[in-house]
Design a protein around this motif. Structure first.
Motif, PDB file in Angstrom:
ATOM      1  N   GLU A 298       0.809  -1.227   0.000  1.00  0.00           N
ATOM      2  CA  GLU A 298       0.000   0.000   0.000  1.00  0.00           C
ATOM      3  C   GLU A 298       0.841   1.276   0.000  1.00  0.00           C
ATOM      4  O   GLU A 298       0.308   2.366  -0.163  1.00  0.00           O
ATOM      5  CB  GLU A 298      -0.945   0.016   1.212  1.00  0.00           C
ATOM      6  N   ASP A 299       2.140   1.152   0.183  1.00  0.00           N
ATOM      7  CA  ASP A 299       3.028   2.307   0.207  1.00  0.00           C
ATOM      8  C   ASP A 299       3.006   3.007  -1.160  1.00  0.00           C
ATOM      9  O   ASP A 299       3.050   2.338  -2.201  1.00  0.00           O
ATOM     10  CB  ASP A 299       4.453   1.827   0.534  1.00  0.00           C
ATOM     11  N   PRO A 300       2.925   4.333  -1.186  1.00  0.00           N
ATOM     12  CA  PRO A 300       2.873   5.053  -2.475  1.00  0.00           C
ATOM     13  C   PRO A 300       4.077   4.774  -3.385  1.00  0.00           C
ATOM     14  O   PRO A 300       3.906   4.653  -4.605  1.00  0.00           O
ATOM     15  CB  PRO A 300       2.825   6.524  -2.070  1.00  0.00           C
ATOM     16  N   ASP A 301       5.276   4.661  -2.825  1.00  0.00           N
ATOM     17  CA  ASP A 301       6.443   4.351  -3.660  1.00  0.00           C
ATOM     18  C   ASP A 301       6.330   2.948  -4.254  1.00  0.00           C
ATOM     19  O   ASP A 301       6.682   2.724  -5.418  1.00  0.00           O
ATOM     20  CB  ASP A 301       7.746   4.466  -2.866  1.00  0.00           C
ATOM     21  N   THR A 302       5.843   1.998  -3.470  1.00  0.00           N
ATOM     22  CA  THR A 302       5.668   0.634  -3.979  1.00  0.00           C
ATOM     23  C   THR A 302       4.647   0.632  -5.114  1.00  0.00           C
ATOM     24  O   THR A 302       4.862  -0.002  -6.154  1.00  0.00           O
ATOM     25  CB  THR A 302       5.236  -0.324  -2.856  1.00  0.00           C
ATOM     26  N   GLN A 303       3.556   1.356  -4.941  1.00  0.00           N
ATOM     27  CA  GLN A 303       2.533   1.418  -5.981  1.00  0.00           C
ATOM     28  C   GLN A 303       3.086   2.050  -7.262  1.00  0.00           C
ATOM     29  O   GLN A 303       2.814   1.568  -8.363  1.00  0.00           O
ATOM     30  CB  GLN A 303       1.305   2.176  -5.477  1.00  0.00           C
ATOM     31  N   ARG A 304       3.870   3.092  -7.119  1.00  0.00           N
ATOM     32  CA  ARG A 304       4.466   3.739  -8.300  1.00  0.00           C
ATOM     33  C   ARG A 304       5.465   2.804  -8.980  1.00  0.00           C
ATOM     34  O   ARG A 304       5.508   2.710 -10.211  1.00  0.00           O
ATOM     35  CB  ARG A 304       5.145   5.060  -7.914  1.00  0.00           C
ATOM     36  N   TYR A 305       6.252   2.086  -8.188  1.00  0.00           N
ATOM     37  CA  TYR A 305       7.218   1.111  -8.715  1.00  0.00           C
ATOM     38  C   TYR A 305       6.493   0.032  -9.519  1.00  0.00           C
ATOM     39  O   TYR A 305       6.912  -0.322 -10.621  1.00  0.00           O
ATOM     40  CB  TYR A 305       7.980   0.502  -7.533  1.00  0.00           C
TER      41      TYR A 305
ATOM     42  N   GLY B 258      14.851   3.786   9.943  1.00  0.00           N
ATOM     43  CA  GLY B 258      13.455   3.815   9.528  1.00  0.00           C
ATOM     44  C   GLY B 258      13.227   3.393   8.086  1.00  0.00           C
ATOM     45  O   GLY B 258      12.229   3.773   7.482  1.00  0.00           O
ATOM     46  N   VAL B 259      14.148   2.596   7.542  1.00  0.00           N
ATOM     47  CA  VAL B 259      14.033   2.136   6.160  1.00  0.00           C
ATOM     48  C   VAL B 259      13.321   0.783   6.146  1.00  0.00           C
ATOM     49  O   VAL B 259      13.815  -0.195   6.724  1.00  0.00           O
ATOM     50  CB  VAL B 259      15.422   2.014   5.491  1.00  0.00           C
ATOM     51  N   ALA B 260      12.174   0.734   5.498  1.00  0.00           N
ATOM     52  CA  ALA B 260      11.380  -0.493   5.443  1.00  0.00           C
ATOM     53  C   ALA B 260      12.092  -1.550   4.597  1.00  0.00           C
ATOM     54  O   ALA B 260      12.532  -1.275   3.472  1.00  0.00           O
ATOM     55  CB  ALA B 260      10.002  -0.195   4.868  1.00  0.00           C
ATOM     56  N   HIS B 261      12.189  -2.740   5.155  1.00  0.00           N
ATOM     57  CA  HIS B 261      12.845  -3.846   4.463  1.00  0.00           C
ATOM     58  C   HIS B 261      12.365  -5.164   5.047  1.00  0.00           C
ATOM     59  O   HIS B 261      11.708  -5.191   6.088  1.00  0.00           O
ATOM     60  CB  HIS B 261      14.367  -3.732   4.582  1.00  0.00           C
ATOM     61  N   LYS B 262      12.735  -6.252   4.370  1.00  0.00           N
ATOM     62  CA  LYS B 262      12.431  -7.590   4.852  1.00  0.00           C
ATOM     63  C   LYS B 262      13.725  -8.390   4.898  1.00  0.00           C
ATOM     64  O   LYS B 262      14.384  -8.571   3.879  1.00  0.00           O
ATOM     65  CB  LYS B 262      11.419  -8.276   3.922  1.00  0.00           C
TER      66      LYS B 262
ATOM     67  N   CYS C 190      12.189   2.407  -3.141  1.00  0.00           N
ATOM     68  CA  CYS C 190      12.318   3.762  -2.595  1.00  0.00           C
ATOM     69  C   CYS C 190      13.264   4.578  -3.474  1.00  0.00           C
ATOM     70  O   CYS C 190      13.997   4.017  -4.283  1.00  0.00           O
ATOM     71  CB  CYS C 190      12.800   3.721  -1.153  1.00  0.00           C
ATOM     72  N   PRO C 191      13.241   5.894  -3.314  1.00  0.00           N
ATOM     73  CA  PRO C 191      14.174   6.724  -4.093  1.00  0.00           C
ATOM     74  C   PRO C 191      15.623   6.346  -3.775  1.00  0.00           C
ATOM     75  O   PRO C 191      16.003   6.220  -2.607  1.00  0.00           O
ATOM     76  CB  PRO C 191      13.854   8.143  -3.630  1.00  0.00           C
ATOM     77  N   LYS C 192      16.385   6.162  -4.819  1.00  0.00           N
ATOM     78  CA  LYS C 192      17.775   5.722  -4.683  1.00  0.00           C
ATOM     79  C   LYS C 192      18.559   6.599  -3.717  1.00  0.00           C
ATOM     80  O   LYS C 192      19.273   6.104  -2.841  1.00  0.00           O
ATOM     81  CB  LYS C 192      18.429   5.717  -6.069  1.00  0.00           C
TER      82      LYS C 192
END
Length: 126
Positions: free
Chosen positions: A50-57, A88-92, A110-112
């Motif tokens: 649902e993250d906006p960057d993920t959706q744009r990607y 605070g960087v989302a990752h798995k 995310c933005p590089k």
């Protein structure tokens, strides 16, 4: 929607960091290691769908950009996971089961420029 170019400041990247010792010291088959990276990348996308960057990607399906880096060992991978969490960087962090072995991690897209400084010490996976 036009894809942001490689030099664009808005370029989204999904970084995947894989333990290089799995192949070079522990003799894992390359296909098994690639599978670990695929698991981590898919999980990161799923967790942050649902993250906006993920959706744009995902909307730029034909121009997705991934960078696969190598971590020398489990300690370096887990340390990076801690650094990313603190920043605070989302990752798995992918932990292979049932062995309970951390094998790789993937950031959400995310933005590089937002994450590259945290990943500078890791080189392209070979």
């Amino acid at each position: 929607m036009a894809a942001a170019g490689a030099g664009s400041p808005n370029r989204l990247v999904q970084y995947v960091v894989v333990r290089s010792d799995l192949v070079h010291k522990l003799s894992w088959p390359l296909g098994a290691v690639i599978t670990q990276a695929c698991h981590a990348a898919t999980a990161a996308i799923h967790l942050h769908y649902e993250d906006p960057d993920t959706q744009r990607y995902l909307a730029e399906l034909d121009s997705m950009h991934k960078v696969v880096l190598g971590a020398p060992d489990e300690a370096a991978l887990c340390s990076l996971s801690d650094v990313l969490t603190q920043a605070g960087v989302a990752h798995k962090l992918w932990v292979e089961q049932p062995e309970n072995t951390p094998t790789c991690l993937a950031l959400k897209p995310c933005p590089k420029e937002a994450v590259q400084p945290l990943l500078r010490k890791f080189k392209l996976f070979k």
